[in-house]
Structure formats: C-alpha cells, structure tokens
Motif scaffolding. Sequence first.
Motif, short mmCIF file in Angstrom:
data_model
loop_
_atom_site.label_atom_id
_atom_site.label_comp_id
_atom_site.label_asym_id
_atom_site.label_seq_id
_atom_site.Cartn_x
_atom_site.Cartn_y
_atom_site.Cartn_z
N ALA A 207 0.84 -1.22 0.08
CA ALA A 207 0.22 -0.05 -0.03
C ALA A 207 0.86 1.40 -0.23
CB ALA A 207 -0.89 -0.02 1.31
N ALA A 208 0.38 2.35 -0.59
CA ALA A 208 0.97 3.69 -0.40
C ALA A 208 -0.22 4.52 -0.09
CB ALA A 208 1.22 3.91 -2.05
N LEU B 292 -2.96 -2.19 -2.50
CA LEU B 292 -2.89 -3.06 -3.57
C LEU B 292 -3.93 -4.43 -3.28
CD1 LEU B 292 -0.81 -3.24 -6.02
CD2 LEU B 292 0.38 -4.97 -4.82
N ARG B 293 -4.80 -4.48 -4.42
CA ARG B 293 -5.73 -5.37 -4.29
C ARG B 293 -5.40 -6.23 -5.73
NH1 ARG B 293 -10.53 -1.52 -3.77
NH2 ARG B 293 -9.04 0.12 -4.40
N ALA C 14 -2.98 2.39 -7.03
CA ALA C 14 -3.79 1.50 -6.55
C ALA C 14 -5.01 2.30 -5.89
CB ALA C 14 -3.20 0.36 -5.65
N ALA C 15 -5.18 3.49 -6.19
CA ALA C 15 -6.11 4.21 -5.47
C ALA C 15 -7.42 3.81 -5.81
CB ALA C 15 -5.84 5.91 -5.76
N ARG C 16 -7.57 3.07 -7.17
CA ARG C 16 -8.96 2.92 -7.61
C ARG C 16 -8.84 1.51 -7.90
NH1 ARG C 16 -11.34 7.37 -11.85
NH2 ARG C 16 -10.82 9.17 -10.19
N LEU C 17 -9.87 0.61 -8.33
CA LEU C 17 -9.82 -0.68 -8.74
C LEU C 17 -10.82 -0.69 -10.09
CD1 LEU C 17 -9.14 -3.34 -7.94
CD2 LEU C 17 -11.30 -3.85 -7.00
#
Length: 345
Positions: free
Chosen positions: A52-53, A58-59, A119-122
């Motif tokens: 993660a940041a 992270l997914r 990774a802010a969005r999916l």
Amino acid sequence: MSNTTPAIVVHGVDDVRYEDIELPEPAPNEVVLRIRYGGICGSDIHYWKHGAAGESVLREPMVLGHEVVGTVERTAADGSGPAAGTAVAVHPARRDEASERFPADRPNLSPGVRYLGSAARLPHTAGAFAERVVLPASMLRILPDGLDLRTAAIAEPAAVAWHAVGRAGELRGKSVLVIGSGPIGALCVAVAKRAGAAEIIATDLHEMPLDIATAVGATRVLQATDTEGIAVADADVVIESSGSVRGLFSAVRGATRGGRVVMVGLIPSGEQHALLSLAITRELELVGSFRFHNEIEDVLEALGDRSLDVAPVVTHVLPATAAVRALQIAADASSSGKVLLDFGA
C-alpha cells in the motif's frame, strides 16, 4: 509489433516480478512509447514493502512506475501526438471527469485524476515501468533540443519540487529551510536556488543526502536531530519534505514569525499531533503541496537551458531486470538518492 512487453509488476508485499504483460491496442489518441529510464519513487517502494501507498491498497497485480521518459515508437493514429522517434517525458496524471469541486486552475487537486502506477482505484491504474507502454498523446511532453533522456528522467519529481517552491511564494533574497534531503528535498533545494533564495539550510538524518543537498545548492546543512540548530534557523520559508510528524515539528520550530511552511512530504494518514499553538502565536501559514500541474514543462525548459542543476540527485542507474535490487537500494535513504531503472535503448 509484439502484443506483449516485459514490465515490472508488483503482486503483493515483497513480490515484484519482471515479467511479460499484454500490450493493449492503442486508441486513436494513444501512442506506443518505448521507455528508456524510470525513476523509483517512494510510492513504488511502499507498494513493494507494504502492499500500500498511504490509503491506496494493492488489491491486484499492478505495473509500477510513473517517473518515466522514452521515445515514441508508434504515433497516435489521429495525429494528436509527437512523431515516431521523438524523445519525451511523461506527465503521469490522466484527468478524468470529477463530480466533486476543485479549483479550476489547480487540476492536480481533482479527485478524478488517475495517476500512473496507482492503486487508489479498482481496477488499478497501471504504471509505466515496461519496455513499451500505451499512453494518451496528451500525457507526453517533448524534450527541448539538447536535453538527453537520462537527465530528463528527473523531470517528474523535480516538477513536484517546483510546485512546492511555487507554493512558497517569492523566494528571491529570502532564507529557506528544507526539512528532509531525500530526492524531493534535494530537488526543492535546487529549485529554491534557481529561484534566488539567499540562504538554503537543509536537514537530514544521514550524511549522504546532506552531501547531495550541498551539491545542488544548500548553503548550510544540519542534522535532523539538531533541534536547537533548527529552532534558531528563523527561516522565511520552510519546506517540509521528510513526510514525518517530527519533520513537521521541526518545520514549525524553524520558521520565522509570520513565515510560511510548505508541506510537501506526505504525512501518514489519520490524526497526527502538531505544534498548532506555536503556529498560531507566530502567525505561520501552513500550506499543502500535492503533486503538480504543468510545472513539468517549466522543469524541462530549465533542464534544457541548464539553469536547474539536478545531476547529483541521481546516484544509481540499474538495468530494469534488476528491479528488486534497485528497490532495495532506493529504500536505503542513507546510501542513495534517486535510483533510475534503465530499460535499454
């Protein structure tokens, strides 16, 4: 043209792989860009070390990287981009429509912005640490004549520093204190020198970053633990680039009465202690600084005419195939500055 390309992909904590990925078919307004250099950012390190940041978790597997330069391999079909063979830097923000309000002249604050390697969005927004990437032509900035790709590779983080210095206001003849002399802090020193600051004091926990800060324009350096020295700095402007709460404490203590503190280092999310009483009684201005807008164009011009010297900030260049080793080196702030990945000619 092959529909696959080698890329640096993070799959989870301590799991970064150099592997082939699918290269999408370009839309009419997109180019195929052959990447030459990529700079490792703190966010890349956080995805690798922590998965993660900040609040971006992270997914799914994601290509890392947003500090990249390269050469156009295939131009946009609609003619909107540079010709094949053109050397360019990449502005990593893709501006989507946003329903929430933000200042029209500051699109870097738009909640609809997608940033490469985020990774802010999916689904996540893939980064550009790959031999070839497909990007909108609007994200490319043509390099000035005579500016080589290796030097231009520092343009994106230098634009972050340029934006932070811009948030500080007029610096000519003023004193500046930079808290934290990692790559962003050192670049803030370089940009502040170009802006005409009369005195630039840089702090850090380690000797190597302080040496780099001196090389790019600091007139004096202090150990970050020298609280007394920082407290008497009495700086007109303080740039907090350490991204730590203790760094913010030092920034407030080191600012002169009526001074301005620019917060560019990303403090951990959640509630944090702050020296607000001192900020109030000194009438300090606490100003945030987040990414940048078009400052990358100013940076490229300044790199091209050599009025901005950032060469000492780059301390290592490793082949992209050695991505994990490069991340390890970049994560050691005591022995590295900016680490570049070389994706080959």
